[in-house]
Enzyme design. Structure first.
Site, PDB file in Angstrom:
ATOM      1  N   ILE A 168       0.755  -1.106   0.032  1.00 20.27           N
ATOM      2  CA  ILE A 168       0.014  -0.102   0.142  1.00 20.27           C
ATOM      3  C   ILE A 168       0.820   1.213  -0.041  1.00 20.27           C
ATOM      4  O   ILE A 168       1.900   1.320   0.582  1.00 20.27           O
ATOM      5  CB  ILE A 168      -1.067  -0.074   1.219  1.00 20.27           C
ATOM      6  CG1 ILE A 168      -1.944   1.176   1.036  1.00 20.27           C
ATOM      7  CG2 ILE A 168      -0.270  -0.120   2.562  1.00 20.27           C
ATOM      8  CD1 ILE A 168      -2.929   1.277   2.144  1.00 20.27           C
ATOM      9  N   ILE A 171       5.022  -1.211   2.920  1.00 23.24           N
ATOM     10  CA  ILE A 171       4.554   0.302   2.476  1.00 23.24           C
ATOM     11  C   ILE A 171       5.330   0.910   1.532  1.00 23.24           C
ATOM     12  O   ILE A 171       6.636   0.747   1.523  1.00 23.24           O
ATOM     13  CB  ILE A 171       4.906   1.041   4.058  1.00 23.24           C
ATOM     14  CG1 ILE A 171       4.300   0.539   5.005  1.00 23.24           C
ATOM     15  CG2 ILE A 171       4.274   2.544   3.598  1.00 23.24           C
ATOM     16  CD1 ILE A 171       2.826   0.310   5.102  1.00 23.24           C
ATOM     17  N   LYS A 172       4.679   1.205   0.620  1.00 21.74           N
ATOM     18  CA  LYS A 172       5.243   1.464  -0.590  1.00 21.74           C
ATOM     19  C   LYS A 172       5.585   3.238  -0.615  1.00 21.74           C
ATOM     20  O   LYS A 172       5.074   4.027  -0.071  1.00 21.74           O
ATOM     21  CB  LYS A 172       4.349   1.631  -1.889  1.00 21.74           C
ATOM     22  CG  LYS A 172       4.170   0.291  -2.459  1.00 21.74           C
ATOM     23  CD  LYS A 172       3.201   0.009  -3.664  1.00 21.74           C
ATOM     24  CE  LYS A 172       3.904   0.512  -5.053  1.00 21.74           C
ATOM     25  NZ  LYS A 172       3.036   0.203  -6.207  1.00 21.74           N
ATOM     26  N   ILE A 173       6.885   3.499  -0.959  1.00 24.36           N
ATOM     27  CA  ILE A 173       7.655   4.986  -0.804  1.00 24.36           C
ATOM     28  C   ILE A 173       8.180   5.044  -2.137  1.00 24.36           C
ATOM     29  O   ILE A 173       9.026   4.337  -2.585  1.00 24.36           O
ATOM     30  CB  ILE A 173       8.491   4.892   0.300  1.00 24.36           C
ATOM     31  CG1 ILE A 173       7.778   4.785   1.720  1.00 24.36           C
ATOM     32  CG2 ILE A 173       9.004   6.200   0.325  1.00 24.36           C
ATOM     33  CD1 ILE A 173       8.725   4.641   2.845  1.00 24.36           C
TER      34      ILE A 173
END
Length: 372
Positions: free
Chosen positions: A109, A140-142
């Site tokens: 996400i 967690i997408k960054i």
């Protein structure tokens, strides 16, 4: 018993993830079916995927009505919808995560793309998303912006697993691996179990060809046309060479001894954009041990139906890959300019999708309040 191309791909060391998620996929069992039949072992999402999911059909009408009745803001509503879908998908993939000790069974996400240039804001939202989903197998997408690099390190340092997205250049990829290893060093100092922290680095493929092919067409010579459809693969293969190099250092050996697992390369943007190319081009030509390939369902179906898996198609192509990039440079196509354009366009597309999503959900909330 027939061995399918997706099984052969898995056997060759490629983890197949689906680049899509929706409440409908979860409710109807179609995602479970892809796990059972087509070797899917993870899911990636992005703002465009959520925009399409939430604004198509009526799967989210009830939750939007409930949020409207509770007086929730549009940001709170979207946060609730997306984290709930991801948490439910994490539950679906929990057996895969358990069987692979967390390597696969992952669901991603992304932080609000408007924060891509805001280091502190990205760190805060990454922690909020992680806490809200509250599943061990979430990623967690960054985005791999310059501002994102510090956020990647800090998020990993807090013991949170990360999917680094929107990587286009080899130079930036080196910086991403450095940020990853710095994050693990911080996590170790902070007392976290490194074996529980996972990461992938999402290297985009087809968009490279789309941009460079456009420039080759503008040049128009036979020499230029002969290079069409080669840059994306060349760039990805050289990224894998960087991966092999930077995960063979003394610095990495110290982390590995402490239980750390390498940050796997993930091939993203693997749907073919030019119909002249084979529809499995960015799958069968990027087979290597320890990589992830996240595919739109159309590409997954094509691979399952007629993909030809011939073993490692990455490592043996380094010389040709370098020759391709050198030939493009000789024609006056600037690699650095291309990757800068692609990063900017990629972020702009995600921000635009996010804003459209917020506008559409705001309208749905208003309609629900009116009907109440």
């Amino acid at each position: 018993m027939t061995t399918t191309p997706t099984q052969l791909l898995s056997d060759a060391g490629v983890s197949i993830w689906l680049d899509d998620l929706s409440r409908g996929r979860l409710a109807t069992g179609t995602l479970r079916k892809l796990i059972e039949e087509k070797n899917v072992v993870g899911v990636t999402t992005n703002p465009s995927i959520f925009h399409a999911a939430i604004t198509t059909g009526h799967d989210y009408d009830n939750i939007i009505a409930a949020k409207a009745a509770a007086g929730a803001s549009v940001e709170e509503t979207v946060f609730a919808i997306t984290t709930t879908d991801v948490a439910d998908a994490c539950d679906l993939f929990a057996p895969v995560a358990a069987a692979t000790k967390g390597v696969d069974g992952r669901v991603s996400i992304e932080v609000d793309p408007r924060l891509a240039w805001d280091t502190a804001g990205t760190i805060t939202e990454a922690k909020e998303l992680h806490a809200q989903v509250n599943k061990e197998n979430v990623l967690i997408k960054i985005p791999a912006t310059l501002e994102g690099l510090e956020a990647i390190t800090a998020t990993l340092g807090a013991g949170i697993s990360v999917n680094v997205t929107l990587i286009f250049s080899l130079e930036r990829y080196r910086a991403v691996i450095n940020a990853f290893q710095s994050g693990l060093e911080q996590a170790k100092d902070n007392g976290h179990d490194l074996s529980k922290i996972h990461s992938v680095a999402s290297f985009f493929v087809s968009r490279v060809d789309a941009e460079i092919d456009k420039r080759l067409d503008a040049i128009g010579t036979d020499e230029a046309r002969a290079l069409k459809g080669k840059a994306g693969l060349a760039n990805a293969r050289l990224a894998y060479q960087v991966y092999e190099e930077l995960f063979s250092t003394e610095r990495w050996a110290l982390l590995a001894d402490a239980g750390a697992l390498p940050q796997r390369p993930l091939w993203a943007s693997t749907g073919v954009k030019d119909p002249a190319y084979p529809d499995t081009l960015y799958v069968t030509e990027l087979v290597a041990p320890g990589v992830v390939n996240t595919m739109p369902e159309k590409t997954l179906d094509a691979t399952y139906d007629h993909g030809t898996v011939t073993g490692n198609t990455v490592s043996r192509g380094y010389d040709d890959a370098n020759a391709t990039l050198n030939a493009l440079d000789a024609l006056g196509i600037s690699y650095n300019e291309v990757v800068a354009v692609l990063e900017s366009e990629g972020l702009d597309k995600f921000v635009a999708s996010w804003k459209e999503l917020l506008n559409d959900v705001e309208a749905a909330l208003a309609a629900a309040r009116k009907d109440a």
